[in-house]
Scaffold this motif. Structure first.
Motif, PDB file in Angstrom:
ATOM      1  N   LYS A   1       0.834  -1.203   0.000  1.00  0.00           N
ATOM      2  CA  LYS A   1       0.000   0.000   0.000  1.00  0.00           C
ATOM      3  C   LYS A   1       0.869   1.254   0.000  1.00  0.00           C
ATOM      4  N   ARG A   2       1.936   1.230   0.788  1.00  0.00           N
ATOM      5  CA  ARG A   2       2.806   2.403   0.879  1.00  0.00           C
ATOM      6  C   ARG A   2       3.533   2.664  -0.437  1.00  0.00           C
ATOM      7  N   ILE A   3       3.994   1.607  -1.104  1.00  0.00           N
ATOM      8  CA  ILE A   3       4.707   1.820  -2.369  1.00  0.00           C
ATOM      9  C   ILE A   3       3.736   2.274  -3.450  1.00  0.00           C
ATOM     10  N   LYS A   4       2.494   1.783  -3.396  1.00  0.00           N
ATOM     11  CA  LYS A   4       1.468   2.222  -4.353  1.00  0.00           C
ATOM     12  C   LYS A   4       1.192   3.713  -4.175  1.00  0.00           C
ATOM     13  N   GLU A   5       1.083   4.144  -2.923  1.00  0.00           N
ATOM     14  CA  GLU A   5       0.854   5.563  -2.648  1.00  0.00           C
ATOM     15  C   GLU A   5       2.042   6.405  -3.103  1.00  0.00           C
ATOM     16  N   ALA A   6       3.260   5.875  -2.917  1.00  0.00           N
ATOM     17  CA  ALA A   6       4.454   6.612  -3.332  1.00  0.00           C
ATOM     18  C   ALA A   6       4.499   6.778  -4.849  1.00  0.00           C
ATOM     19  N   ILE A   7       4.143   5.723  -5.573  1.00  0.00           N
ATOM     20  CA  ILE A   7       4.147   5.789  -7.041  1.00  0.00           C
ATOM     21  C   ILE A   7       3.089   6.775  -7.534  1.00  0.00           C
ATOM     22  N   GLU A   8       1.928   6.758  -6.890  1.00  0.00           N
ATOM     23  CA  GLU A   8       0.880   7.719  -7.260  1.00  0.00           C
ATOM     24  C   GLU A   8       1.336   9.151  -6.989  1.00  0.00           C
ATOM     25  N   ALA A   9       2.060   9.351  -5.883  1.00  0.00           N
ATOM     26  CA  ALA A   9       2.574  10.690  -5.571  1.00  0.00           C
ATOM     27  C   ALA A   9       3.642  11.108  -6.576  1.00  0.00           C
ATOM     28  N   ASP A  10       4.422  10.155  -7.073  1.00  0.00           N
ATOM     29  CA  ASP A  10       5.416  10.468  -8.106  1.00  0.00           C
ATOM     30  C   ASP A  10       4.729  10.997  -9.365  1.00  0.00           C
ATOM     31  N   GLU A  11       3.628  10.350  -9.736  1.00  0.00           N
ATOM     32  CA  GLU A  11       2.882  10.789 -10.920  1.00  0.00           C
ATOM     33  C   GLU A  11       2.356  12.214 -10.726  1.00  0.00           C
ATOM     34  N   LYS A  12       1.847  12.476  -9.537  1.00  0.00           N
ATOM     35  CA  LYS A  12       1.310  13.807  -9.261  1.00  0.00           C
ATOM     36  C   LYS A  12       2.427  14.847  -9.163  1.00  0.00           C
ATOM     37  N   ALA A  13       3.616  14.406  -8.732  1.00  0.00           N
ATOM     38  CA  ALA A  13       4.763  15.321  -8.689  1.00  0.00           C
ATOM     39  C   ALA A  13       5.137  15.775 -10.100  1.00  0.00           C
ATOM     40  N   ILE A  14       5.026  14.863 -11.055  1.00  0.00           N
ATOM     41  CA  ILE A  14       5.292  15.214 -12.455  1.00  0.00           C
ATOM     42  C   ILE A  14       4.314  16.297 -12.915  1.00  0.00           C
ATOM     43  N   THR A  15       3.052  16.118 -12.564  1.00  0.00           N
ATOM     44  CA  THR A  15       2.032  17.105 -12.931  1.00  0.00           C
ATOM     45  C   THR A  15       2.308  18.452 -12.270  1.00  0.00           C
ATOM     46  N   LEU A  16       2.697  18.415 -10.996  1.00  0.00           N
ATOM     47  CA  LEU A  16       3.036  19.661 -10.299  1.00  0.00           C
ATOM     48  C   LEU A  16       4.208  20.360 -10.975  1.00  0.00           C
ATOM     49  N   ALA A  17       5.179  19.580 -11.404  1.00  0.00           N
ATOM     50  CA  ALA A  17       6.353  20.167 -12.061  1.00  0.00           C
ATOM     51  C   ALA A  17       5.951  20.936 -13.313  1.00  0.00           C
ATOM     52  N   THR A  18       4.974  20.410 -14.051  1.00  0.00           N
ATOM     53  CA  THR A  18       4.537  21.113 -15.265  1.00  0.00           C
ATOM     54  C   THR A  18       3.836  22.426 -14.918  1.00  0.00           C
ATOM     55  N   ARG A  19       3.226  22.489 -13.728  1.00  0.00           N
ATOM     56  CA  ARG A  19       2.617  23.752 -13.277  1.00  0.00           C
ATOM     57  C   ARG A  19       3.676  24.814 -13.028  1.00  0.00           C
ATOM     58  N   PHE A  20       4.888  24.356 -12.708  1.00  0.00           N
ATOM     59  CA  PHE A  20       5.971  25.292 -12.403  1.00  0.00           C
ATOM     60  C   PHE A  20       6.955  25.431 -13.572  1.00  0.00           C
ATOM     61  N   GLY A  21       6.512  25.079 -14.768  1.00  0.00           N
ATOM     62  CA  GLY A  21       7.301  25.374 -15.956  1.00  0.00           C
ATOM     63  C   GLY A  21       8.120  24.242 -16.539  1.00  0.00           C
ATOM     64  N   TYR A  22       8.111  23.068 -15.930  1.00  0.00           N
ATOM     65  CA  TYR A  22       8.846  21.935 -16.489  1.00  0.00           C
ATOM     66  C   TYR A  22       8.078  21.343 -17.671  1.00  0.00           C
ATOM     67  N   THR A  23       8.807  20.872 -18.664  1.00  0.00           N
ATOM     68  CA  THR A  23       8.177  20.045 -19.685  1.00  0.00           C
ATOM     69  C   THR A  23       8.044  18.633 -19.118  1.00  0.00           C
ATOM     70  N   LEU A  24       7.146  17.850 -19.674  1.00  0.00           N
ATOM     71  CA  LEU A  24       6.978  16.477 -19.186  1.00  0.00           C
ATOM     72  C   LEU A  24       8.272  15.665 -19.275  1.00  0.00           C
ATOM     73  N   PRO A  25       8.990  15.709 -20.412  1.00  0.00           N
ATOM     74  CA  PRO A  25      10.242  14.941 -20.479  1.00  0.00           C
ATOM     75  C   PRO A  25      11.254  15.361 -19.409  1.00  0.00           C
ATOM     76  N   ASN A  26      11.374  16.659 -19.173  1.00  0.00           N
ATOM     77  CA  ASN A  26      12.331  17.132 -18.167  1.00  0.00           C
ATOM     78  C   ASN A  26      11.906  16.742 -16.754  1.00  0.00           C
ATOM     79  N   ALA A  27      10.605  16.756 -16.505  1.00  0.00           N
ATOM     80  CA  ALA A  27      10.108  16.362 -15.185  1.00  0.00           C
ATOM     81  C   ALA A  27      10.408  14.888 -14.924  1.00  0.00           C
ATOM     82  N   TYR A  28      10.114  14.043 -15.906  1.00  0.00           N
ATOM     83  CA  TYR A  28      10.414  12.612 -15.761  1.00  0.00           C
ATOM     84  C   TYR A  28      11.915  12.386 -15.585  1.00  0.00           C
ATOM     85  N   LYS A  29      12.693  13.094 -16.382  1.00  0.00           N
ATOM     86  CA  LYS A  29      14.146  12.935 -16.326  1.00  0.00           C
ATOM     87  C   LYS A  29      14.698  13.356 -14.963  1.00  0.00           C
TER      88      LYS A  29
END
Length: 212
Positions: A138-166
């Motif tokens: 459950k904890r690792i599932k929540e962490a992975i979901e938070a990683d996905e949302k972190a990528i989305t947050l990064a795009t709000r602050f000017g990151y491109t998707l490739p750069n956020a993933y990288k």
């Protein structure tokens, strides 16, 4: 020596202010960012201070070993956990378990069957809730979901998707190299693998959209 200490303190305060600026506007009034004061603390974690206040604690000594982009994505991961309401909270489970165990022992002494069953039931419920909280999958599932949302947050602050993933992937690689604890290292490896799969899906989706 004093000059070095002052410079370090200024650098730490500057970094904390910078991280505070990375909070989404809707969180800035009730989420604090502070340096951890514990001995050997985790790199970053969140702690509920009250019903309407949460503190993100950062181990600044370890934090400075990461690149800025790596720090940003790891910070947004923690922000995503706050937004998803998945940070650990002081619950009633431990108190209930202690009360239940104490009650069970007491009822065995006085031989009251009904109260004994109630006490054992309380133990069972609180024990199950504790197991749910600490369940590794459950904890690792929540962490992975938070990683996905972190990528989305990064795009709000000017990151491109490739750069956020990288940037997040790079952070995981660095943490895998620097983490001596085998279990923690395995968690980073699992999250990195999930991130790669997500990036591949996103790339395929983007290419398909361009082809249309």
């Amino acid at each position: 020596m004093t000059s070095y200490s002052s410079a370090t303190a200024r650098a730490e305060m500057s970094e904390l202010r910078r991280l505070k600026s990375l909070l989404p506007p809707e969180l800035q009034s009730w989420v604090m960012v502070e340096g951890s004061t514990e001995v050997n603390p985790p790199l970053i974690r969140s702690e509920e201070l009250g019903r309407d206040e949460i503190e993100i604690q950062v181990d600044l000594a370890k934090w400075e070993n990461l690149a800025i982009d790596q720090r940003n994505l790891l910070f947004w991961h923690e922000v995503a956990r706050i937004q998803s309401d998945t940070i650990p909270r002081e619950g009633w489970e431990m108190a209930a378990l202690a009360i239940g165990l104490g009650g069970a022992v007491g009822e065995l002494w006085v031989q009251d069957g009904l109260l004994l069953l109630l006490a054992l039931g309380l133990c069972g419920i609180s024990g199950y809730r504790l197991w749910q909280k600490n369940n590794g999958e459950k904890r690792i599932k929540e962490a992975i979901e938070a990683d996905e949302k972190a990528i989305t947050l990064a795009t709000r602050f000017g990151y491109t998707l490739p750069n956020a993933y990288k940037s997040l992937g790079s952070a995981f690689k660095t943490l895998i190299e620097q983490t001596p604890n085998r279990r923690q290292r395995k968690q980073y490896e699992t999250r990195l693998q999930a991130l790669r799969q997500s990036a591949a899906k996103m790339k395929a989706k983007t290419q398909k959209a361009k082809a249309l």
